[in-house]
Motif scaffolding. Structure first.
Motif, PDB file in Angstrom:
ATOM      1  N   MET A  56       8.337   9.281  -7.232  1.00 47.44           N
ATOM      2  CA  MET A  56       7.010   9.508  -6.685  1.00 47.44           C
ATOM      3  C   MET A  56       6.944  10.960  -6.235  1.00 47.44           C
ATOM      4  SD  MET A  56       4.589   7.301  -6.181  1.00 47.44           S
ATOM      5  CE  MET A  56       3.048   8.165  -6.163  1.00 47.44           C
ATOM      6  N   HIS A 110      -2.689  -5.977  -3.731  1.00 43.65           N
ATOM      7  CA  HIS A 110      -1.861  -5.505  -2.618  1.00 43.65           C
ATOM      8  C   HIS A 110      -0.965  -6.615  -2.111  1.00 43.65           C
ATOM      9  CE1 HIS A 110      -3.631  -1.626  -2.217  1.00 43.65           C
ATOM     10  NE2 HIS A 110      -4.844  -2.136  -2.187  1.00 43.65           N
ATOM     11  N   ARG A 169      -5.266  16.344  -8.506  1.00 45.61           N
ATOM     12  CA  ARG A 169      -3.891  16.518  -8.045  1.00 45.61           C
ATOM     13  C   ARG A 169      -2.897  16.142  -9.139  1.00 45.61           C
ATOM     14  NH1 ARG A 169      -0.764  12.968  -4.972  1.00 45.61           N
ATOM     15  NH2 ARG A 169      -2.525  11.585  -4.608  1.00 45.61           N
ATOM     16  N   SER A 228      -2.339   2.799  -7.670  1.00 42.41           N
ATOM     17  CA  SER A 228      -3.516   3.546  -8.137  1.00 42.41           C
ATOM     18  C   SER A 228      -3.093   4.773  -8.922  1.00 42.41           C
ATOM     19  CB  SER A 228      -4.374   3.982  -6.953  1.00 42.41           C
ATOM     20  OG  SER A 228      -4.666   2.887  -6.136  1.00 42.41           O
ATOM     21  N   ALA A 286       2.574   2.239  -2.616  1.00 34.68           N
ATOM     22  CA  ALA A 286       3.657   2.122  -3.593  1.00 34.68           C
ATOM     23  C   ALA A 286       3.407   3.014  -4.806  1.00 34.68           C
ATOM     24  CB  ALA A 286       3.811   0.669  -4.031  1.00 34.68           C
ATOM     25  N   GLY A 287       2.158   3.222  -5.135  1.00 35.01           N
ATOM     26  CA  GLY A 287       1.852   4.076  -6.273  1.00 35.01           C
ATOM     27  C   GLY A 287       1.056   3.371  -7.361  1.00 35.01           C
ATOM     28  N   PRO A 322       0.831  -1.202   0.000  1.00 37.34           N
ATOM     29  CA  PRO A 322       0.000   0.000   0.000  1.00 37.34           C
ATOM     30  C   PRO A 322       0.869   1.256   0.000  1.00 37.34           C
ATOM     31  CG  PRO A 322      -0.804  -1.569   1.608  1.00 37.34           C
ATOM     32  CD  PRO A 322       0.472  -2.123   1.087  1.00 37.34           C
ATOM     33  N   ARG A 332      -7.815  12.819  -6.588  1.00 37.05           N
ATOM     34  CA  ARG A 332      -6.493  12.388  -7.034  1.00 37.05           C
ATOM     35  C   ARG A 332      -6.243  12.838  -8.472  1.00 37.05           C
ATOM     36  NH1 ARG A 332      -5.830   6.676  -6.154  1.00 37.05           N
ATOM     37  NH2 ARG A 332      -4.577   7.093  -4.309  1.00 37.05           N
TER      38      ARG A 332
HETATM   39  N1  ADP Z   1      -3.130  13.724  -1.275  1.00 39.77           N
HETATM   40  C1  ADP Z   1      -1.886  13.362  -1.543  1.00 39.77           C
HETATM   41  N2  ADP Z   1      -0.926  14.313  -1.706  1.00 39.77           N
HETATM   42  C2  ADP Z   1       0.343  13.972  -1.973  1.00 39.77           C
HETATM   43  N3  ADP Z   1       0.748  12.704  -2.128  1.00 39.77           N
HETATM   44  C3  ADP Z   1      -0.154  11.722  -1.978  1.00 39.77           C
HETATM   45  C4  ADP Z   1      -1.510  11.978  -1.675  1.00 39.77           C
HETATM   46  N4  ADP Z   1      -2.160  10.812  -1.610  1.00 39.77           N
HETATM   47  C5  ADP Z   1      -1.241   9.843  -1.820  1.00 39.77           C
HETATM   48  N5  ADP Z   1      -0.035  10.382  -2.070  1.00 39.77           N
HETATM   49  C6  ADP Z   1       1.225   9.679  -2.368  1.00 39.77           C
HETATM   50  O1  ADP Z   1       1.029   8.808  -3.436  1.00 39.77           O
HETATM   51  C7  ADP Z   1       1.644   7.576  -3.137  1.00 39.77           C
HETATM   52  C8  ADP Z   1       0.961   6.458  -3.896  1.00 39.77           C
HETATM   53  O2  ADP Z   1      -0.345   6.301  -3.490  1.00 39.77           O
HETATM   54  P1  ADP Z   1      -1.319   5.267  -4.203  1.00 39.77           P
HETATM   55  O3  ADP Z   1      -1.186   5.406  -5.682  1.00 39.77           O
HETATM   56  O4  ADP Z   1      -2.660   5.435  -3.614  1.00 39.77           O
HETATM   57  O5  ADP Z   1      -0.685   3.887  -3.772  1.00 39.77           O
HETATM   58  P2  ADP Z   1      -1.331   2.432  -3.890  1.00 39.77           P
HETATM   59  O6  ADP Z   1      -2.506   2.507  -4.782  1.00 39.77           O
HETATM   60  O7  ADP Z   1      -0.196   1.602  -4.423  1.00 39.77           O
HETATM   61  O8  ADP Z   1      -1.671   2.024  -2.493  1.00 39.77           O
HETATM   62  C9  ADP Z   1       1.607   7.460  -1.632  1.00 39.77           C
HETATM   63  O9  ADP Z   1       2.742   6.792  -1.145  1.00 39.77           O
HETATM   64  C10 ADP Z   1       1.643   8.870  -1.173  1.00 39.77           C
HETATM   65  O10 ADP Z   1       2.963   9.237  -0.840  1.00 39.77           O
END
Ligand code: ADP
Ligand code: MG
Ligand code: ZN
Length: 457
Positions: free
Chosen positions: A270, A218, A141, A107, A104-105, A102, A138
């Motif tokens: 990342m 995961h 962002r 999504s 890792a990036g 979880p 997301r």
């Molecule tokens: N709102 C946010 N602002 C900045 N970085 C974020 C935010 N949400 C998540 N991240 C970063 O994005 C990374 C990857 O998240 P995500 O893609 O959700 O991972 P996964 O789906 O593999 O669990 C996280 O490790 C976090 O550091």
């Protein structure tokens, strides 16, 4: 359907091995506390044989008459590092598993893929983890406007399969498989049998409709949910995000690929703007390298088809009492001991009263023997306090007799060394014979044993 006949079994959530009774350690993968109870329906199996007559013949084609062009059929994701790991892009109808811890990036990467492809292809993203508004946040962002991305929150696999049939997207993302639920399986979402059944249902629907299917899985250390390993054999491609959360970069590695090599890695950064590909990993790994410090040596490894330069550091101090300490981060501890023995015996260095610490900068795990000579050189440099020139790179395998052995892809390595502005290279003498030194603007020294290499410093 035949009457249900339920049976309780015990399944390892890590490797999927089945047991009749619970046990603390999985005998197959040796993990502890990964075996959980599961319920299966054994009724169907008995009635299957007699049904054969009801099936139609399969239709065979002449292999020579099948029209297939690998490049034409691949969908480029717009993220070069991902395309490389996939073997040149997405194959239609392929099931691709993206595993990782979880955070890792996973999504993020897949939403970016959707963002890149949504104008030329129909793209759908089904999430069982986040609400649509969270996904929208997301996307904002990441700067994805998402006009053509169809998004849904759904966990029922039959509904998703039905929608695949109707909607026939080119690309479908399932995030994540551990949240999916198939109503014919009695155990809870995330269990081995759910994950397996959901994966195969989704995959067969995707294959039938030529949908490229990304499945997020995961990796969970505590074993409460089934890991991606249990579906590895069902999907076509398995990619894992590697690397510590503390590292500035993530590595995507293929552990299985029906449509490409598994040697390739993709490197990503990342950032808050999402995942950015690292086009120049050597530059990143050599960032912050000190000038003319002793105990540091740059070497060149090959990851897949790509040469990468990285720095090896050695720190040597007098042992304060008793046995000397040896520690290695990034290379095999036993290999370090072997190389130190070679340095002592074949090059005549007395190191029995020295603590030696070795570190690969940037957190890469190196398992190539081509780094041997650089390991020895960095230790030598640390011991003698003689710095290896800043513009020098060293590579070569070292044998127990102290001989320097040739490695593969000498020309590829030298090209990368030259590209990054280095001026000198110490390489195996055998390797020097295979190339034309005039092709490179480098001073190339071919050495056949460790002593020769040391005398060059
Ligand atoms: N709102 C946010 N602002 C900045 N970085 C974020 C935010 N949400 C998540 N991240 C970063 O994005 C990374 C990857 O998240 P995500 O893609 O959700 O991972 P996964 O789906 O593999 O669990 C996280 O490790 C976090 O550091
Ligand atoms: Mg996620
Ligand atoms: Zn197991």
């Amino acid at each position: 359907m035949a009457k249900e006949k339920l049976k309780t079994i015990y399944v390892c959530t890590n490797c999927g091995e089945v047991y009749h009774r619970w046990q603390g350690q999985c005998s197959s993968c040796k993990e502890w506390n990964t075996i959980t109870e599961d319920v299966i329906n054994t009724a169907e199996n008995s009635s299957k044989q007699s049904l054969l007559s009801g099936y139609k013949w399969i239709k065979f084609n002449q292999l020579s008459e099948i029209d297939a062009d690998d490049n034409k059929n691949r969908i480029k994701t717009g993220i070069g590092e991902l395309d490389r790991v996939l073997g040149g892009g997405i194959v239609r109808g392929a099931g691709m598993l993206i595993g990782g811890e979880p955070g890792a990036g996973k999504s993020t990467l897949l939403l970016q893929v959707c963002g890149n492809l949504c104008n030329d292809y129909t793209v759908a993203y089904v999430s069982g983890e986040e609400s649509v508004s969270q996904i929208k946040l997301r996307a904002n962002r990441l700067g994805i406007d998402g006009r053509n991305i169809a998004i849904a929150t759904e966990t029922d696999v039959f509904s998703i399969c039905r929608s695949i049939e109707e909607y026939k997207p080119d690309i479908l993302v399932i995030d994540s498989i551990q949240t999916m639920n198939c109503s014919t399986v009695s155990s809870s979402p995330g269990s081995v049998s759910q994950v397996r059944e959901c994966t195969s249902l989704l995959l067969s629907a995707a294959k039938k409709n030529d949908v490229a299917l990304f499945i997020v899985g995961h990796v969970n250390k505590d074993g409460a949910i089934a890991g991606p390993k249990v579906m590895e054999h069902i999907v076509d491609t398995v990619l894992y995000f590697e690397g510590d959360k503390m590292l500035p970069y993530r590595i995507l590695r293929a552990s299985k690929n029906r449509y490409g090599s598994t040697n390739e890695i993709g490197m990503f950064d990342m950032s808050s703007k999402g995942i950015v590909e690292i086009l120049n990993p050597s530059m990143l790994l050599l960032e912050g390298k000190g000038n003319e410090v002793s105990g540091s040596c740059v070497t060149c490894i090959i990851e897949g088809s790509r040469p990468i330069l990285t720095e090896i550091q050695a720190l040597t101090t007098k042992t304060s009492f008793g046995t000397p300490r040896r520690a290695a981060a990034g290379i095999d501890y036993n290999r370090l001991n072997l190389l130190l023995a070679v340095l002592e015996k074949r090059a005549g260095f007395f190191i029995r009263n020295m603590d030696i610490y070795l570190n690969v900068v940037g957190g890469l795990e190196l398992d190539e023997t081509s780094i041997d000579l650089a390991v020895i050189m960095s230790v030598f440099s640390g011991l003698t306090d003689k710095a290896i020139p800043d513009d020098m790179v060293v590579f070569g395998e070292v044998g127990l007799a102290g001989e320097v052995r040739n490695v593969v892809n000498v020309d590829l390595r030298l090209k990368e060394i030259q590209r990054l502005g280095f001026k000198k290279a110490i390489i195996p003498a055998q390797g020097l014979k295979q190339i034309n030194p005039q092709d490179y603007s480098l001073e190339i020294y071919g050495v056949s044993n460790v002593r020769q290499a040391i005398h060059l410093i």
